[in-house]
Scaffold this motif. Structure first.
Motif, PDB file in Angstrom:
ATOM      1  N   SER A 138       0.815  -1.211   0.000  1.00  0.00           N
ATOM      2  CA  SER A 138       0.000   0.000   0.000  1.00  0.00           C
ATOM      3  C   SER A 138       0.851   1.264   0.000  1.00  0.00           C
ATOM      4  N   ALA A 139       2.090   1.169   0.489  1.00  0.00           N
ATOM      5  CA  ALA A 139       2.980   2.335   0.487  1.00  0.00           C
ATOM      6  C   ALA A 139       3.709   2.490  -0.831  1.00  0.00           C
ATOM      7  N   VAL A 140       4.110   1.356  -1.428  1.00  0.00           N
ATOM      8  CA  VAL A 140       4.967   1.396  -2.617  1.00  0.00           C
ATOM      9  C   VAL A 140       4.169   1.385  -3.912  1.00  0.00           C
ATOM     10  N   ASN A 141       3.046   0.686  -3.941  1.00  0.00           N
ATOM     11  CA  ASN A 141       2.293   0.504  -5.186  1.00  0.00           C
ATOM     12  C   ASN A 141       1.225   1.555  -5.421  1.00  0.00           C
ATOM     13  N   ALA A 142       1.355   2.685  -4.754  1.00  0.00           N
ATOM     14  CA  ALA A 142       0.446   3.809  -4.939  1.00  0.00           C
ATOM     15  C   ALA A 142       1.277   5.090  -4.858  1.00  0.00           C
ATOM     16  N   PRO A 143       0.785   6.179  -5.423  1.00  0.00           N
ATOM     17  CA  PRO A 143       1.549   7.443  -5.405  1.00  0.00           C
ATOM     18  C   PRO A 143       1.492   8.132  -4.047  1.00  0.00           C
ATOM     19  N   THR A 144       2.120   7.490  -3.069  1.00  0.00           N
ATOM     20  CA  THR A 144       2.077   7.977  -1.692  1.00  0.00           C
ATOM     21  C   THR A 144       3.179   8.971  -1.361  1.00  0.00           C
ATOM     22  N   GLY A 145       4.170   9.078  -2.242  1.00  0.00           N
ATOM     23  CA  GLY A 145       5.350   9.872  -1.923  1.00  0.00           C
ATOM     24  C   GLY A 145       6.382   9.090  -1.131  1.00  0.00           C
ATOM     25  N   TYR A 146       6.144   7.788  -0.945  1.00  0.00           N
ATOM     26  CA  TYR A 146       7.058   6.954  -0.158  1.00  0.00           C
ATOM     27  C   TYR A 146       8.466   6.946  -0.760  1.00  0.00           C
ATOM     28  N   GLY A 147       8.552   6.643  -2.056  1.00  0.00           N
ATOM     29  CA  GLY A 147       9.851   6.619  -2.716  1.00  0.00           C
ATOM     30  C   GLY A 147      10.475   7.993  -2.812  1.00  0.00           C
ATOM     31  N   ALA A 148       9.642   8.996  -3.084  1.00  0.00           N
ATOM     32  CA  ALA A 148      10.163  10.365  -3.195  1.00  0.00           C
ATOM     33  C   ALA A 148      10.775  10.822  -1.881  1.00  0.00           C
ATOM     34  N   PHE A 149      10.146  10.472  -0.766  1.00  0.00           N
ATOM     35  CA  PHE A 149      10.685  10.847   0.540  1.00  0.00           C
ATOM     36  C   PHE A 149      12.044  10.189   0.779  1.00  0.00           C
ATOM     37  N   ALA A 150      12.135   8.889   0.481  1.00  0.00           N
ATOM     38  CA  ALA A 150      13.401   8.186   0.674  1.00  0.00           C
ATOM     39  C   ALA A 150      14.503   8.781  -0.196  1.00  0.00           C
ATOM     40  N   GLN A 151      14.175   9.074  -1.440  1.00  0.00           N
ATOM     41  CA  GLN A 151      15.166   9.642  -2.353  1.00  0.00           C
ATOM     42  C   GLN A 151      15.540  11.074  -1.978  1.00  0.00           C
ATOM     43  N   LEU A 152      14.587  11.804  -1.425  1.00  0.00           N
ATOM     44  CA  LEU A 152      14.862  13.170  -0.974  1.00  0.00           C
ATOM     45  C   LEU A 152      15.971  13.171   0.070  1.00  0.00           C
ATOM     46  N   LEU A 153      15.936  12.217   0.976  1.00  0.00           N
ATOM     47  CA  LEU A 153      16.951  12.157   2.021  1.00  0.00           C
ATOM     48  C   LEU A 153      18.312  11.761   1.457  1.00  0.00           C
ATOM     49  N   HIS A 154      18.322  10.899   0.440  1.00  0.00           N
ATOM     50  CA  HIS A 154      19.588  10.588  -0.228  1.00  0.00           C
ATOM     51  C   HIS A 154      20.166  11.847  -0.890  1.00  0.00           C
ATOM     52  N   ALA A 155      19.321  12.615  -1.558  1.00  0.00           N
ATOM     53  CA  ALA A 155      19.778  13.857  -2.187  1.00  0.00           C
ATOM     54  C   ALA A 155      20.311  14.827  -1.138  1.00  0.00           C
ATOM     55  N   ALA A 156      19.687  14.853   0.023  1.00  0.00           N
ATOM     56  CA  ALA A 156      20.138  15.738   1.095  1.00  0.00           C
ATOM     57  C   ALA A 156      21.528  15.353   1.578  1.00  0.00           C
ATOM     58  N   ILE A 157      21.803  14.066   1.669  1.00  0.00           N
ATOM     59  CA  ILE A 157      23.132  13.614   2.068  1.00  0.00           C
ATOM     60  C   ILE A 157      24.173  14.080   1.053  1.00  0.00           C
ATOM     61  N   ASP A 158      23.879  13.903  -0.232  1.00  0.00           N
ATOM     62  CA  ASP A 158      24.823  14.308  -1.270  1.00  0.00           C
ATOM     63  C   ASP A 158      25.033  15.818  -1.279  1.00  0.00           C
TER      64      ASP A 158
END
Length: 443
Positions: free
Chosen positions: A257-277
């Motif tokens: 339900s978190a991954v297979n819908a446009p929940t922003g789940y992946g975007a949030f995880a990737q946002l934090l990776h971008a913040a580290i870089d």
């Protein structure tokens, strides 16, 4: 559990201020921790005690409920000082988000309460044996004889309520080995990505992937300190083995339900990776400027007394500063987009497409594209600036005693997490074909 007394943060300003104060403390020992690979146990206890690890806990459970943009800024600030420490809570925040999106109220009450008290969650997700990183072989299966299904299916002997209660009380086991488990050496709870193995359909669960929240000290769990990458050396990203680890139904959260819908789940995880870089890039730029101002000699053809006055060096610093500023600016834009995607009204309006793609041009899709843009620029800035330290610093900057290489090693290692070449693909398809990005948790 981590033995700390965690403070309660209530506002974004407070979170940013505390992150800035901690970053100053963490920066002081970052180079030596990297050089000797001294794991930051004490520093992570400080991070837990600060209350920063609980800033996403929803208000109804006693947390500050701060938005993704604030979490990203906290992570970016920490990464300017030590990206190892900044990366450790990445999965912690991601799996708190999974609980928010897909956990039961009882699960949220339990785990959010633990986090408010200072507990840390780490991932046990990636594997090595499959054809791709998306293949999961760690299994979740029932821990008892499947013949008990006969009693559950007999309506003559067992009521419906009793069947439901029996299913809820069932025990499962987790079997498998995970790699690159960032933060596992410091964790109280491991979020283990599993695949349900239930060919007879008797578990009471839908087939698919489940995250099992397993205490790090649970019998059958073996956490191995074998992480030996060239960078991000103190993230505790080693191997974790699970040998018939027992879990209850209350420890399992379906990922679908978190991954297979446009929940922003992946975007949030990737946002934090971008913040580290972006944080690595800013830290590297500051270190380069300090070295040039205090240690570098000017090239003789520049005819200046100080390296910082060489016009070509000045030019290069201008270029590097623009790269860092661009990464930070797109990170802010991406953070606002993810905020919009996870706001209550966006969640209420969410629709699940039938073809495995998000609903264009919804907030979830827009957030993923904005984050992909930020990830590209942060990746570029981190690698470029960390390498350019030696270009602008001159020969003496390569001396081992200065230990300036840790910026590049950290940047190169962390940016390998997922390829930015695929970010370009998703952005291009969105522009040319109005095609939203796929729903798989890493975009």
């Amino acid at each position: 559990m981590t033995v700390v007394t965690a403070e309660r943060i209530t506002t974004a300003d407070q979170a940013v201020r505390i992150a800035t104060e901690l970053a100053e403390v963490f920066a002081a020992g970052a180079v030596e921790r990297d050089h000797s690979r001294r794991l930051p146990h004490e520093e992570l206890d400080q991070l837990s005690a600060s209350g920063l690890l609980a800033i996403t806990v929803p208000a109804e459970f006693g947390g500050a409920d701060l938005p993704p943009s604030v979490v990203a800024e906290v992570v970016r600030i920490l990464a300017t000082a030590d990206p190892n420490i900044a990366q450790v809570p990445h999965s912690h925040f991601v799996y708190l988000n999974l609980l928010r999106l897909a956990g039961t109220r009882a699960q949220r009450h339990d785990y959010f309460g633990k986090v408010l008290a200072g507990a840390r969650i780490a991932n046990a997700q990636s594997e090595r044996g499959g054809a791709t990183v998306a293949d999961i072989s760690t299994v979740l299966r029932l821990d008892h004889d499947p013949t008990v299904a006969d009693a559950e299916s007999s309506q003559d002997d067992v009521t419906g309520d009793a069947v439901s209660a029996r299913i809820e009380a069932r025990r499962f086991v987790v079997e498998g080995t995970k790699y690159y488990c960032t933060g596992s050496l410091f964790a109280d709870v491991l979020a283990v990505l599993t695949r349900l193995d239930d060919p007879q359909g008797i578990s009471g669960l839908e087939l698919g992937e489940y995250v099992a929240f397993v205490p790090a000290l649970e019998p059958g769990v073996r956490i191995i300190d074998d992480w030996d990458a060239l960078g991000q050396r103190t993230t505790g990203s080693g191997t974790v083995e699970f040998a018939a680890v027992k879990v209850g139904r209350e420890q399992l959260v379906s990922r679908a339900s978190a991954v297979n819908a446009p929940t922003g789940y992946g975007a949030f995880a990737q946002l934090l990776h971008a913040a580290i870089d972006a944080g690595i890039a800013r830290g590297a730029l500051a270190a380069a400027a300090e070295f040039v101002r205090t240690r570098s000699r000017p090239w003789f053809e520049a005819e200046v007394a100080h390296a910082a006055d060489d016009p070509l060096v000045v030019q290069r610093f201008g270029e590097l500063a623009v790269a860092v500023a661009a990464a930070e600016s797109t990170l802010i834009v991406a953070g606002a987009a993810v905020d919009a995607a996870v706001r209550p009204t966006a969640v209420a309006d969410r629709a699940v497409a039938q073809d495995g793609h998000s609903d264009a041009p919804g907030d979830g899709a827009q957030a993923s594209i904005a984050v992909a843009t930020a990830k590209i620029l942060a990746d570029r800035a981190a690698n470029e600036v960390s390498a350019a330290i030696f270009e602008v610093g001159g020969t003496r900057s390569a001396a081992a005693e200065h230990r300036l290489d840790h910026f590049w090693r950290n940047a190169r290692t962390h940016t390998l997490h997922d390829p930015v070449r695929w970010k370009y693909q998703h952005i291009g398809r969105a522009i040319l074909h109005n095609r939203p990005p796929p729903l798989h948790g890493v975009i």
